[in-house]
Design a protein around this motif. Structure first.
Motif, PDB file in Angstrom:
ATOM      1  N   GLY A 153      37.169  33.034  34.987  1.00 54.27           N
ATOM      2  CA  GLY A 153      37.167  34.399  35.519  1.00 54.27           C
ATOM      3  C   GLY A 153      38.068  34.561  36.725  1.00 54.27           C
ATOM      4  O   GLY A 153      38.602  35.657  36.954  1.00 54.27           O
ATOM      5  N   PHE A 154      38.282  33.489  37.486  1.00 51.98           N
ATOM      6  CA  PHE A 154      39.049  33.616  38.730  1.00 51.98           C
ATOM      7  C   PHE A 154      40.474  34.113  38.527  1.00 51.98           C
ATOM      8  O   PHE A 154      40.885  35.077  39.183  1.00 51.98           O
ATOM      9  CB  PHE A 154      39.063  32.286  39.489  1.00 51.98           C
ATOM     10  N   PRO A 155      41.288  33.501  37.633  1.00 54.81           N
ATOM     11  CA  PRO A 155      42.656  34.011  37.475  1.00 54.81           C
ATOM     12  C   PRO A 155      42.702  35.454  36.987  1.00 54.81           C
ATOM     13  O   PRO A 155      43.631  36.196  37.318  1.00 54.81           O
ATOM     14  CB  PRO A 155      43.284  33.047  36.457  1.00 54.81           C
ATOM     15  N   THR A 156      41.683  35.868  36.216  1.00 57.88           N
ATOM     16  CA  THR A 156      41.656  37.247  35.731  1.00 57.88           C
ATOM     17  C   THR A 156      41.374  38.216  36.868  1.00 57.88           C
ATOM     18  O   THR A 156      42.031  39.258  36.999  1.00 57.88           O
ATOM     19  CB  THR A 156      40.593  37.409  34.631  1.00 57.88           C
ATOM     20  N   TYR A 157      40.396  37.890  37.702  1.00 59.04           N
ATOM     21  CA  TYR A 157      40.123  38.731  38.870  1.00 59.04           C
ATOM     22  C   TYR A 157      41.324  38.751  39.814  1.00 59.04           C
ATOM     23  O   TYR A 157      41.671  39.803  40.370  1.00 59.04           O
ATOM     24  CB  TYR A 157      38.896  38.218  39.624  1.00 59.04           C
ATOM     25  N   LEU A 158      41.946  37.608  40.000  1.00 57.90           N
ATOM     26  CA  LEU A 158      43.113  37.547  40.872  1.00 57.90           C
ATOM     27  C   LEU A 158      44.253  38.380  40.309  1.00 57.90           C
ATOM     28  O   LEU A 158      44.950  39.075  41.056  1.00 57.90           O
ATOM     29  CB  LEU A 158      43.559  36.088  41.050  1.00 57.90           C
ATOM     30  N   ALA A 159      44.423  38.341  38.983  1.00 61.18           N
ATOM     31  CA  ALA A 159      45.456  39.151  38.347  1.00 61.18           C
ATOM     32  C   ALA A 159      45.174  40.643  38.550  1.00 61.18           C
ATOM     33  O   ALA A 159      46.088  41.428  38.834  1.00 61.18           O
ATOM     34  CB  ALA A 159      45.535  38.821  36.858  1.00 61.18           C
ATOM     35  N   ALA A 160      43.896  41.024  38.414  1.00 62.79           N
ATOM     36  CA  ALA A 160      43.529  42.429  38.626  1.00 62.79           C
ATOM     37  C   ALA A 160      43.821  42.845  40.059  1.00 62.79           C
ATOM     38  O   ALA A 160      44.306  43.964  40.313  1.00 62.79           O
ATOM     39  CB  ALA A 160      42.051  42.637  38.304  1.00 62.79           C
ATOM     40  N   PHE A 161      43.544  41.958  41.008  1.00 63.29           N
ATOM     41  CA  PHE A 161      43.827  42.239  42.418  1.00 63.29           C
ATOM     42  C   PHE A 161      45.324  42.445  42.645  1.00 63.29           C
ATOM     43  O   PHE A 161      45.736  43.403  43.310  1.00 63.29           O
ATOM     44  CB  PHE A 161      43.313  41.083  43.274  1.00 63.29           C
ATOM     45  N   ILE A 162      46.149  41.588  42.070  1.00 59.91           N
ATOM     46  CA  ILE A 162      47.605  41.710  42.233  1.00 59.91           C
ATOM     47  C   ILE A 162      48.128  42.970  41.547  1.00 59.91           C
ATOM     48  O   ILE A 162      48.939  43.712  42.111  1.00 59.91           O
ATOM     49  CB  ILE A 162      48.309  40.458  41.685  1.00 59.91           C
ATOM     50  N   VAL A 163      47.629  43.216  40.333  1.00 53.22           N
ATOM     51  CA  VAL A 163      48.061  44.404  39.583  1.00 53.22           C
ATOM     52  C   VAL A 163      47.680  45.677  40.316  1.00 53.22           C
ATOM     53  O   VAL A 163      48.383  46.695  40.222  1.00 53.22           O
ATOM     54  CB  VAL A 163      47.439  44.377  38.164  1.00 53.22           C
ATOM     55  N   SER A 164      46.586  45.655  41.079  1.00 53.79           N
ATOM     56  CA  SER A 164      46.113  46.862  41.773  1.00 53.79           C
ATOM     57  C   SER A 164      47.144  47.414  42.752  1.00 53.79           C
ATOM     58  O   SER A 164      47.121  48.601  43.075  1.00 53.79           O
ATOM     59  CB  SER A 164      44.797  46.571  42.508  1.00 53.79           C
ATOM     60  N   PHE A 165      48.051  46.578  43.231  1.00 54.30           N
ATOM     61  CA  PHE A 165      49.084  47.043  44.148  1.00 54.30           C
ATOM     62  C   PHE A 165      50.092  47.948  43.449  1.00 54.30           C
ATOM     63  O   PHE A 165      50.777  48.738  44.099  1.00 54.30           O
ATOM     64  CB  PHE A 165      49.821  45.853  44.774  1.00 54.30           C
ATOM     65  N   PHE A 166      50.160  47.828  42.126  1.00 52.19           N
ATOM     66  CA  PHE A 166      51.169  48.584  41.381  1.00 52.19           C
ATOM     67  C   PHE A 166      50.556  49.538  40.354  1.00 52.19           C
ATOM     68  O   PHE A 166      51.032  50.669  40.197  1.00 52.19           O
ATOM     69  CB  PHE A 166      52.110  47.604  40.656  1.00 52.19           C
ATOM     70  N   TYR A 167      49.498  49.083  39.680  1.00 48.51           N
ATOM     71  CA  TYR A 167      48.852  49.899  38.642  1.00 48.51           C
ATOM     72  C   TYR A 167      47.337  49.861  38.852  1.00 48.51           C
ATOM     73  O   TYR A 167      46.627  49.097  38.172  1.00 48.51           O
ATOM     74  CB  TYR A 167      49.214  49.370  37.254  1.00 48.51           C
ATOM     75  N   PRO A 168      46.827  50.656  39.771  1.00 47.27           N
ATOM     76  CA  PRO A 168      45.393  50.590  40.094  1.00 47.27           C
ATOM     77  C   PRO A 168      44.471  50.890  38.915  1.00 47.27           C
ATOM     78  O   PRO A 168      43.408  50.265  38.790  1.00 47.27           O
ATOM     79  CB  PRO A 168      45.236  51.621  41.215  1.00 47.27           C
ATOM     80  N   ASP A 169      44.857  51.830  38.051  1.00 47.89           N
ATOM     81  CA  ASP A 169      44.013  52.139  36.895  1.00 47.89           C
ATOM     82  C   ASP A 169      43.889  50.930  35.976  1.00 47.89           C
ATOM     83  O   ASP A 169      42.797  50.623  35.472  1.00 47.89           O
ATOM     84  CB  ASP A 169      44.594  53.322  36.110  1.00 47.89           C
ATOM     85  N   LEU A 170      44.990  50.244  35.753  1.00 49.02           N
ATOM     86  CA  LEU A 170      44.971  49.051  34.905  1.00 49.02           C
ATOM     87  C   LEU A 170      44.127  47.952  35.535  1.00 49.02           C
ATOM     88  O   LEU A 170      43.400  47.242  34.838  1.00 49.02           O
ATOM     89  CB  LEU A 170      46.403  48.560  34.675  1.00 49.02           C
TER      90      LEU A 170
END
Length: 208
Positions: free
Chosen positions: A164-181
């Motif tokens: 789960g960690f890399p997925t949550y981390l990916a969501a955190f990074i993506v939030s800087f550019f695509y918050p809905d995603l």
């Protein structure tokens, strides 16, 4: 073997219950003026839709965290100081969920949407790390675990949180550019956790 974690589990359940209750406080009753019609009330309720979404997402996230916390403590029979502090770290983070949830509800339709989502997803990165820390503390000394638990079961639960960690981390990074995603990724991960938690079977015999 007598289970020594009863007080830890009872205290934890109380914190989870309070955390869920705090979410409800962010659902506000619209203010209407004299002479306003039901249509005005309906429109006011519609405007608050980000708050409803934030409540639903946060409620089920806390619920899934509680389910996984319960499953972990079905495998932990004894406690030490390290385990108690690791559990306290989880409870500290869970008690904070209502705050980023309120930020999400208030700023989702504003220019600060990205930052509110980043704070929200960042908290769940920390929660995932806290679960990994708890299980690590529990498995450092196998005497803390349920008698007869197999190495396969220990690895399976560990992997359930490590993945789960890399997925949550990916969501955190993506939030800087695509918050809905980023929010969608978190929701999908919670669905995965809910599905995978019921598939984990801890009664298998050890692999020799």
């Amino acid at each position: 073997m007598e289970k020594e974690t009863g007080r830890i589990e009872a205290f934890s359940d109380g914190v989870f219950a309070i955390a869920v209750t705090l979410l409800v406080l962010e659902l506000h009753i619209p203010e209407l003026k004299d002479g306003d019609t039901p249509v005005h009330l309906l429109n006011a309720l519609k405007i608050q839709w980000p708050g409803y979404i934030a409540f639903v997402i946060s409620f089920f996230s806390i619920f899934i965290i509680w389910v996984n916390h319960h499953k972990i403590f079905k495998q932990i029979y004894k406690r030490n100081t390290g385990l108690m502090f690791a559990n306290g770290f989880i409870l500290f983070l869970v008690s904070l969920v209502s705050y980023p949830s309120a930020l999400l509800a208030k700023f989702f339709l504003s220019d600060s949407k990205q930052l509110s989502v980043t704070i929200y997803t960042g908290l769940f990165v920390l929660i995932n790390l806290a679960f990994n820390l708890l299980w690590q503390q529990a498995t450092l000394d196998k005497k803390l675990l349920r008698p007869g638990i197999s190495d396969t079961a220990i690895r399976r639960l560990r992997n359930n949180y490590l993945y789960g960690f890399p997925t949550y981390l990916a969501a955190f990074i993506v939030s800087f550019f695509y918050p809905d995603l980023a929010l969608a990724v978190c929701v999908l991960l919670w669905v995965f956790w809910a599905a995978s938690s019921k598939k984990i079977n801890f009664t298998e015999t050890p692999v020799l």
